[in-house]
Design an enzyme around this catalytic site. Structure first.
Site, mmCIF file in Angstrom:
data_model
loop_
_atom_site.group_PDB
_atom_site.id
_atom_site.type_symbol
_atom_site.label_atom_id
_atom_site.label_comp_id
_atom_site.label_asym_id
_atom_site.label_seq_id
_atom_site.Cartn_x
_atom_site.Cartn_y
_atom_site.Cartn_z
ATOM 1 N N ASN A 3 77.208 22.854 170.350
ATOM 2 C CA ASN A 3 76.918 22.388 168.986
ATOM 3 C C ASN A 3 78.182 22.321 168.120
ATOM 4 O O ASN A 3 78.095 22.147 166.915
ATOM 5 C CB ASN A 3 75.859 23.290 168.333
ATOM 6 N N HIS B 247 80.412 24.753 167.669
ATOM 7 C CA HIS B 247 80.881 26.001 167.049
ATOM 8 C C HIS B 247 82.211 26.448 167.648
ATOM 9 O O HIS B 247 82.547 26.105 168.783
ATOM 10 C CB HIS B 247 79.814 27.102 167.110
ATOM 11 N N GLU C 55 78.901 28.793 163.393
ATOM 12 C CA GLU C 55 77.928 27.769 163.750
ATOM 13 C C GLU C 55 78.028 26.595 162.786
ATOM 14 O O GLU C 55 78.637 26.716 161.723
ATOM 15 C CB GLU C 55 76.513 28.376 163.675
ATOM 16 N N ASP D 79 85.247 37.585 168.304
ATOM 17 C CA ASP D 79 83.895 37.918 167.857
ATOM 18 C C ASP D 79 83.255 38.986 168.741
ATOM 19 O O ASP D 79 83.778 39.328 169.803
ATOM 20 C CB ASP D 79 83.018 36.656 167.794
HETATM 21 P P1 PGA Z 1 81.383 28.989 177.083
HETATM 22 O O1 PGA Z 1 81.171 29.274 175.529
HETATM 23 O O2 PGA Z 1 82.855 29.125 177.333
HETATM 24 O O3 PGA Z 1 80.598 30.044 177.787
HETATM 25 O O4 PGA Z 1 80.888 27.601 177.341
HETATM 26 C C1 PGA Z 1 82.041 28.692 174.618
HETATM 27 C C2 PGA Z 1 81.543 28.961 173.217
HETATM 28 O O5 PGA Z 1 80.324 28.996 173.006
HETATM 29 O O6 PGA Z 1 82.384 29.114 172.310
#
Ligand code: PGA
Length: 262
Positions: A136, A138, A143, A67
């Site tokens: 959450n 995702h 999301e 992404d």
């Molecule tokens: P993080 O993010 O590795 O910074 O915790 C993971 C994500 O949101 O996919």
């Protein structure tokens, strides 16, 4: 699905690197799916070490990132282009021509997304996809509520995700509102998945993903439907799991060929 609970973040990162390095040694022109965020940093550090100290060769590897924010130029220090350059690409011998990251500055974003999907297919599909998980549930910027069959597309970020990421920007207003992201369906097409999670803040999301119902409200739960998925955790992120995991890990990875036999 093979869930592996590690003592620490560092041992988790080393195990993840061991899996990626194993796949790369077996297939030098590996198609490697990459993720940003703080979680895979330890894995990237270990891959860099393996490159520098043991000559792990990335010269034939093709990469696809999950992404990118819409509207941040590649030089912006919060763009995922910048993240990947600083934390991995500039330290290994990957060929820049083989690197793919969604272009959040593309003039025609939806045409770009179609091109990205086709490009993955033309390169033979992603062999192994690294994933983080949001608090959450995702995966990438898919999301809660994202179609479990979704493909690469433009997504509106939720308030939670923008707030989670606000610490990296001057203020919340500066956090982009849109991103380009591989879809859940795109991710599921990878031949293997390697989902990493660390920290108590992820424990509830990990439980929903691994033991909860498969639901668009926790996009990461789709990994239960993947035939070759690893879930690598540290003790803190595994704290809410109720199942028994781990027992045969050492035996499995080196006796079952390329597949965790999930
Ligand atoms: P993080 O993010 O590795 O910074 O915790 C993971 C994500 O949101 O996919």
């Amino acid at each position: 699905m093979l869930v592996i609970v590690n003592e620490t973040y560092d041992t988790m990162s080393a195990e993840a690197a061991r899996i990626v390095a194993d796949r790369l040694r077996k297939k030098p022109d590996l198609v490697l799916g990459l993720a940003t965020g703080s979680t895979p940093l330890g894995l990237y550090r270990e891959l860099i070490r393996l490159h520098k100290e043991e000559g792990l060769d990335f010269s034939k590897v093709t990469t696809f990132n999950l992404d990118e924010y819409v509207g941040l130029p590649p030089e912006h220090d919060q763009s995922f282009h910048y993240f990947m350059r600083e934390n991995l690409f500039k330290h290994i011998n990957v060929d820049p021509r083989f690197i793919h990251i969604p272009q959040g500055m593309a003039k025609d974003l939806s045409a770009f997304c179609d091109w990205y999907e086709q490009r993955i297919v033309d390169c033979g599909g992603v062999d192994i996809q690294i994933l983080g998980i949001g608090v959450n549930g995702h995966i990438a910027f898919n999301e809660p509520g994202s179609s479990l069959g979704s493909r690469t597309r433009i997504k509106t970020l939720t308030g939670t995700t923008r707030q989670d990421n606000a610490r990296f920007f001057k203020n919340l207003d500066e956090v982009p509102k849109y991103a380009l992201t591989m879809g859940v369906g795109t991710i599921m097409d990878a031949k293997e998945l390697l989902l990493l999670a660390t920290n108590a803040s992820k424990a509830a999301a990990v439980r929903s993903a691994v033991e909860g119902p498969v639901t668009a409200m926790c996009p990461a739960s789709i990994i239960q439907m993947h035939r070759n998925a690893f879930v690598l955790l540290d003790k803190e992120s595994a704290a809410e799991l109720t199942g028994t995991y781990n027992d045969t890990w050492e035996h499995k990875i080196f006796t079952s060929g390329n597949h965790p036999h999930g």
